[in-house]
Design an enzyme around this catalytic site. Structure first.
Site, mmCIF file in Angstrom:
data_model
loop_
_atom_site.group_PDB
_atom_site.id
_atom_site.type_symbol
_atom_site.label_atom_id
_atom_site.label_comp_id
_atom_site.label_asym_id
_atom_site.label_seq_id
_atom_site.Cartn_x
_atom_site.Cartn_y
_atom_site.Cartn_z
ATOM 1 N N GLU A 138 11.471 16.680 -25.635
ATOM 2 C CA GLU A 138 10.830 17.147 -24.408
ATOM 3 C C GLU A 138 11.466 18.453 -23.929
ATOM 4 O O GLU A 138 10.781 19.330 -23.375
ATOM 5 C CB GLU A 138 10.926 16.078 -23.314
ATOM 6 C CG GLU A 138 10.143 14.808 -23.591
ATOM 7 C CD GLU A 138 8.651 14.936 -23.278
ATOM 8 O OE1 GLU A 138 8.204 16.038 -22.892
ATOM 9 O OE2 GLU A 138 7.930 13.928 -23.430
ATOM 10 N N LYS A 146 9.320 22.384 -14.618
ATOM 11 C CA LYS A 146 8.377 21.330 -14.239
ATOM 12 C C LYS A 146 8.064 21.392 -12.750
ATOM 13 O O LYS A 146 6.907 21.203 -12.342
ATOM 14 C CB LYS A 146 8.910 19.949 -14.610
ATOM 15 C CG LYS A 146 7.868 18.862 -14.341
ATOM 16 C CD LYS A 146 8.073 17.613 -15.127
ATOM 17 C CE LYS A 146 6.864 16.684 -14.995
ATOM 18 N NZ LYS A 146 7.047 15.409 -15.695
ATOM 19 N N ARG A 149 0.814 -1.224 0.000
ATOM 20 C CA ARG A 149 0.000 0.000 0.000
ATOM 21 C C ARG A 149 0.843 1.268 0.000
ATOM 22 O O ARG A 149 0.375 2.332 0.402
ATOM 23 C CB ARG A 149 -0.987 0.011 1.172
ATOM 24 C CG ARG A 149 -2.029 -1.109 1.089
ATOM 25 C CD ARG A 149 -3.150 -0.894 2.105
ATOM 26 N NE ARG A 149 -4.213 -1.857 1.909
ATOM 27 C CZ ARG A 149 -4.266 -3.032 2.516
ATOM 28 N NH1 ARG A 149 -3.315 -3.378 3.359
ATOM 29 N NH2 ARG A 149 -5.263 -3.864 2.293
ATOM 30 N N HIS A 158 1.123 10.647 -28.575
ATOM 31 C CA HIS A 158 0.831 9.318 -28.020
ATOM 32 C C HIS A 158 0.075 8.457 -29.024
ATOM 33 O O HIS A 158 0.320 7.245 -29.138
ATOM 34 C CB HIS A 158 0.008 9.439 -26.742
ATOM 35 C CG HIS A 158 0.811 9.684 -25.511
ATOM 36 N ND1 HIS A 158 0.262 10.104 -24.327
ATOM 37 C CD2 HIS A 158 2.140 9.557 -25.266
ATOM 38 C CE1 HIS A 158 1.192 10.232 -23.411
ATOM 39 N NE2 HIS A 158 2.340 9.896 -23.963
ATOM 40 N N HIS A 197 1.754 15.738 -26.785
ATOM 41 C CA HIS A 197 1.547 14.360 -26.350
ATOM 42 C C HIS A 197 0.227 13.766 -26.815
ATOM 43 O O HIS A 197 0.109 12.546 -26.916
ATOM 44 C CB HIS A 197 1.635 14.272 -24.826
ATOM 45 C CG HIS A 197 3.022 14.406 -24.298
ATOM 46 N ND1 HIS A 197 3.788 15.538 -24.486
ATOM 47 C CD2 HIS A 197 3.798 13.546 -23.587
ATOM 48 C CE1 HIS A 197 4.959 15.366 -23.908
ATOM 49 N NE2 HIS A 197 4.998 14.182 -23.367
ATOM 50 N N GLU A 236 -2.810 17.551 -12.072
ATOM 51 C CA GLU A 236 -3.216 17.866 -13.443
ATOM 52 C C GLU A 236 -4.676 18.295 -13.527
ATOM 53 O O GLU A 236 -5.421 17.887 -14.417
ATOM 54 C CB GLU A 236 -2.958 16.664 -14.362
ATOM 55 C CG GLU A 236 -2.716 17.048 -15.816
ATOM 56 C CD GLU A 236 -2.263 15.868 -16.663
ATOM 57 O OE1 GLU A 236 -3.122 15.202 -17.243
ATOM 58 O OE2 GLU A 236 -1.046 15.641 -16.733
ATOM 59 N N ARG A 261 -1.038 22.023 -15.034
ATOM 60 C CA ARG A 261 -0.111 20.946 -15.376
ATOM 61 C C ARG A 261 -0.417 20.323 -16.737
ATOM 62 O O ARG A 261 0.455 19.702 -17.353
ATOM 63 C CB ARG A 261 -0.113 19.874 -14.275
ATOM 64 C CG ARG A 261 0.917 18.775 -14.523
ATOM 65 C CD ARG A 261 1.101 17.858 -13.344
ATOM 66 N NE ARG A 261 2.055 16.800 -13.667
ATOM 67 C CZ ARG A 261 2.601 15.979 -12.788
ATOM 68 N NH1 ARG A 261 2.299 16.076 -11.509
ATOM 69 N NH2 ARG A 261 3.444 15.047 -13.166
ATOM 70 N N ASN A 304 1.502 18.457 -21.377
ATOM 71 C CA ASN A 304 1.119 17.458 -22.381
ATOM 72 C C ASN A 304 1.200 17.998 -23.800
ATOM 73 O O ASN A 304 0.761 17.329 -24.745
ATOM 74 C CB ASN A 304 -0.308 16.959 -22.106
ATOM 75 C CG ASN A 304 -0.400 16.170 -20.817
ATOM 76 O OD1 ASN A 304 0.430 15.312 -20.551
ATOM 77 N ND2 ASN A 304 -1.397 16.493 -20.010
ATOM 78 N N LYS A 313 4.158 11.281 -11.727
ATOM 79 C CA LYS A 313 3.288 10.467 -12.574
ATOM 80 C C LYS A 313 3.905 9.084 -12.737
ATOM 81 O O LYS A 313 5.054 8.951 -13.160
ATOM 82 C CB LYS A 313 3.124 11.104 -13.953
ATOM 83 C CG LYS A 313 2.045 12.154 -14.048
ATOM 84 C CD LYS A 313 1.840 12.543 -15.504
ATOM 85 C CE LYS A 313 0.710 13.525 -15.675
ATOM 86 N NZ LYS A 313 0.505 13.861 -17.110
ATOM 87 N N HIS A 330 9.013 7.474 -27.897
ATOM 88 C CA HIS A 330 8.120 8.476 -27.330
ATOM 89 C C HIS A 330 8.506 9.903 -27.720
ATOM 90 O O HIS A 330 7.679 10.682 -28.201
ATOM 91 C CB HIS A 330 8.079 8.334 -25.808
ATOM 92 C CG HIS A 330 7.309 9.409 -25.127
ATOM 93 N ND1 HIS A 330 5.933 9.468 -25.151
ATOM 94 C CD2 HIS A 330 7.720 10.492 -24.411
ATOM 95 C CE1 HIS A 330 5.527 10.531 -24.477
ATOM 96 N NE2 HIS A 330 6.586 11.174 -24.020
#
Length: 357
Positions: free
Chosen positions: A185, A227, A121, A252, A248, A237, A241, A245, A143, A264
Site C-alpha cells: 500500500e 490520503k 445510530r 480484491h 485493488h 469516492e 478518491r 483503489n 471507509k 490483502h
C-alpha cells in the site's frame, strides 16, 4: 509528535504519528472526552499483545473501558461479527454517549468503524492501527464495512473517526508477511501520486525493512498526508478518491479467489502489476514504467504474478461484483506514469483475459 489533519469541516480530525504514542492515548482522551466510556474492539491476536496494556493506560487516566474481541481473520469480517459485538455492547449498557476504540489492523478498523456507524445510530470511534497497512491506509478516510460471500466490503458506510493514533513502535511485532502487505500500500501511494516518494522508497528499502524510526515516521506521514489530501477533496469516492483503489480491482478478485489465503496487501501488489499491464495493452503506459513498478515490488519481496493455481473464472466472477462497478461496468485505475493514474471502464474482456492468463 507529527500531527496531520483530515480536513472535512466539522468532521475534521487529527492523525497523531509518533513512536510510543500509545502510552499517551489515555492523557489525550482525558482532555478530548470523546466518550463517557470506551469499548475497545480488537481481534483475538492483537488483544493478547496490546489489549491489557491499553486498558491499563486508560485506567491510569481515569477512563472507563472494556475489551470486546472477535476471532482474528478476514473470514470473520462479516455482519455476524458486527451483530455479535453490538449485542455485547448492548448487554454491557453502552449508550450513544460512549465511544469505540478500534485497536488492530484493517479488519478490526473496518468492523469497529462499521459497528460505530450503526450502534445507537452512530457513536464516536477512534482508530489505533497496529499494522503498517492500517497505519498508512485503512485507518484514515472513514471507509468501514464487512465482506459478503459475493465480494469484499460490499456492506459498509463512510464514517469518519474522531482521531487516529499511530504508534510506529507496534510495528516491531508484525510478521514479515504483514509488513510486506503494508508496504504494498505504501508503494501504491508513490505510483498514484508522488514520484519523489516512489524514488524515496527505491532508495530507502534497507532502512525501511530495519524499521529505522525516523524513516518509518517519514514514510507513514507522507502516506497519511496523501490520503488526507485526497479524502478532503473527495470523501465519498465520487471522483478523485477512486485513485486510491489502484491495484485493488484485480487484487480484491485475486484475494477472493484464493479464499483469502493471500493477504490483502500482497494481492494488491499483484493487482498493481496487472493494472499496469492493462495500461500497456491500452497504449497508455511505457514499458519502462511497468518495469520500474515491477522491479520495486520484487525488490521488496512481493508477488507480481497471479498464482497459476487460481481459477481464472473465479477471479472474473469476483470482478463482476466489484463494488466500484458502475452499471455493471468495472472501473479500473490505470497508471500512465509514475505519480499519475487515470480511471476508466473502457477495458475489454479480451484485455482482461490477456492479463489474467
Amino acid at each position: 509528535m507529527a500531527e496531520l489533519r483530515v480536513g472535512l469541516g466539522d468532521r475534521s480530525y487529527p492523525i497523531h504519528i509518533e513512536p510510543g504514542c500509545l502510552d499517551r492515548v489515555g492523557a489525550e482522551l482525558s482532555k478530548s472526552r470523546i466518550g463517557n466510556r470506551y469499548a475497545v474492539v480488537s481481534d483475538s491476536n492483537v488483544a493478547k499483545l496490546y489489549g491489557e496494556r491499553l486498558l491499563n493506560i486508560l485506567d491510569s487516566a481515569g477512563i472507563s473501558a472494556r475489551m470486546f474481541t472477535f476471532v482474528a481473520g478476514e473470514e470473520n469480517k462479516t455482519m455476524a461479527t458486527v451483530t455479535d459485538l453490538a449485542s455485547q455492547l448492548a448487554r454491557a449498557g453502552y449508550d450513544r454517549h460512549d465511544a469505540i476504540i478500534a485497536l488492530g489492523g484493517g479488519v478490526t478498523g473496518d468492523i469497529a468503524g462499521f459497528l460505530a456507524s450503526a450502534y445507537m445510530r452512530g457513536i464516536p470511534f477512534i482508530q489505533i492501527p497496529t499494522t503498517l497497512l492500517s497505519q498508512v491506509d485503512s485507518s484514515v478516510g472513514g471507509k468501514t464495512g464487512v465482506d459478503l460471500p459475493e465480494g469484499k466490503n460490499l456492506v459498509g458506510a463512510f464514517y469518519q473517526p474522531r482521531a487516529v493514533y499511530i504508534d510506529t513502535e507496534v510495528l516491531q511485532t508484525l510478521d514479515d508477511q504483514e509488513l510486506l502487505g503494508g508496504l504494498a500500500e505504501v508503494i501504491k501511494y508513490g505510483v498514484i501520486w508522488d514520484e519523489g516518494f516512489f524514488m524515496f522508497l527505491e532508495k530507502e528499502r534497507e532502512r525501511i525493512f530495519s524499521l529505522a524510526p525516523e524513516v518509518i515516521v517519514d514514510m507513514i506521514t507522507r502516506c497519511c498526508a496523501i490520503k488526507a489530501e485526497v479524502v478532503a477533496e473527495d470523501e465519498r469516492e465520487g471522483g478523485l478518491r477512486k485513485i486510491l483503489n489502484y491495484g485493488h480491482t484485480i487484487g480484491h478478485a485475486v484475494e477472493g479467489a484464493s479464499s483469502f489465503q493471500l493477504i490483502h496487501g500482497l494481492a494488491v501488489s499483484i493487482g498493481m502489476v496487472a493494472a499496469a499491464r492493462l495500461s500497456i495493452l491500452k497504449g497508455t503506459l511505457a514499458q519502462d514504467v511497468l518495469d520500474r513498478i515491477t522491479s520495486i515490488l520484487i525488490s521488496y519481496g512481493m508477488p507480481t504474478e497471479i498464482p497459476g493455481d487460481l481459477d481464472r473464472a473465479e477471479i472474473k466472477r469476483y470482478l463482476k461484483t466489484d463494488k466500484k462497478a458502475v452499471s455493471g461496468k468495472v472501473q479500473f485505475v490505470l497508471p500512465d506514469k509514475i505519480g499519475s493514474t487515470y480511471i476508466t471502464d473502457d477495458v475489454s474482456v479480451d484485455l482482461i483475459d490477456q492479463v489474467l492468463n
